[in-house]
Write an enzyme that holds these catalytic residues in place. Structure first.
Site, PDB file in Angstrom:
ATOM      1  N   CYS A  48      49.236  69.007  71.999  1.00  0.00           N
ATOM      2  CA  CYS A  48      49.936  67.724  72.031  1.00  0.00           C
ATOM      3  C   CYS A  48      51.217  67.886  72.845  1.00  0.00           C
ATOM      4  CB  CYS A  48      50.264  67.290  70.605  1.00  0.00           C
ATOM      5  SG  CYS A  48      51.277  65.804  70.526  1.00  0.00           S
ATOM      6  N   CYS A  51      54.361  67.408  70.400  1.00  0.00           N
ATOM      7  CA  CYS A  51      54.731  68.317  69.304  1.00  0.00           C
ATOM      8  C   CYS A  51      54.134  69.715  69.413  1.00  0.00           C
ATOM      9  CB  CYS A  51      54.357  67.700  67.956  1.00  0.00           C
ATOM     10  SG  CYS A  51      52.602  67.810  67.546  1.00  0.00           S
ATOM     11  N   CYS A  97      47.491  62.261  67.476  1.00  0.00           N
ATOM     12  CA  CYS A  97      47.772  63.611  66.987  1.00  0.00           C
ATOM     13  C   CYS A  97      48.003  63.542  65.486  1.00  0.00           C
ATOM     14  CB  CYS A  97      49.013  64.161  67.693  1.00  0.00           C
ATOM     15  SG  CYS A  97      49.608  65.723  67.006  1.00  0.00           S
ATOM     16  N   CYS A 100      51.930  64.486  64.637  1.00  0.00           N
ATOM     17  CA  CYS A 100      53.102  63.653  64.958  1.00  0.00           C
ATOM     18  C   CYS A 100      52.750  62.187  65.196  1.00  0.00           C
ATOM     19  CB  CYS A 100      53.851  64.219  66.161  1.00  0.00           C
ATOM     20  SG  CYS A 100      53.006  63.978  67.740  1.00  0.00           S
ATOM     21  N   CYS A 120      38.416  60.313  75.123  1.00  0.00           N
ATOM     22  CA  CYS A 120      38.972  59.963  76.430  1.00  0.00           C
ATOM     23  C   CYS A 120      40.489  60.003  76.282  1.00  0.00           C
ATOM     24  CB  CYS A 120      38.468  58.564  76.790  1.00  0.00           C
ATOM     25  SG  CYS A 120      38.991  58.009  78.411  1.00  0.00           S
TER      26      CYS A 120
HETATM   27 FE    FE Z   1      51.638  65.769  68.223  1.00  0.00          FE
END
Ligand code: FE
Length: 135
Positions: A48, A51, A97, A100, A120
């Site tokens: 991510c 984060c 995610c 976060c 995607c």
């Molecule tokens: Fe994240």
């Protein structure tokens, strides 16, 4: 349950670029074929961009032709969460995610086996970490 990362809007603005903020925190979309990872097929892990949480492994990346990085599965079931997205007169499954809650992209049912899913994902939501030979 994971311990979620919680930041104020102002804090996110401070740590993200304008484009990252627009996509990750405001559910934006990068233009197709403009991202840095749509055509990358090296071994490694995609984290991510907000984060650092590991999201997708390169082994599950496939060429979808969509212009966005596409994966048939997350690196672990718990690494992402999905929510119904009713924007733009469509019903889609938004992918965020799990650590976060940042927006990553959408998941569709037209992917390859073994899952039949197509995650995607915006390049700008990802941070690629190449696999090192020593690992
Ligand atoms: Fe994240």
């Amino acid at each position: 349950m994971t311990d979620k990362i919680q930041k104020s809007d102002a804090e996110w603005r401070e740590v993200l670029t304008d484009e990252q903020y627009r996509v990750l925190r405001k559910k934006g979309t990068e233009r197709a074929f403009t991202g840095k990872y749509h055509d990358l097929y090296e071994d490694g892990v995609y984290r991510c961009a907000a984060c650092g949480h590991p999201l997708f492994a390169a082994e599950t990346k496939f060429h979808s032709g969509s212009g966005w990085p596409s994966f048939y599965a997350p690196i672990a079931n718990a690494s992402v969460e999905t929510h119904k997205d009713f924007s733009f007169l469509m019903v889609r499954e938004e992918v965020v995610c799990s650590k976060c809650d940042s927006h990553l992209g959408h998941v569709f049912n037209d992917g390859p086996q073994p899952t039949g899913l197509r995650y995607c994902i915006n390049s700008v939501s990802l941070d690629f970490e190449a696999k090192r030979d020593a690992d």
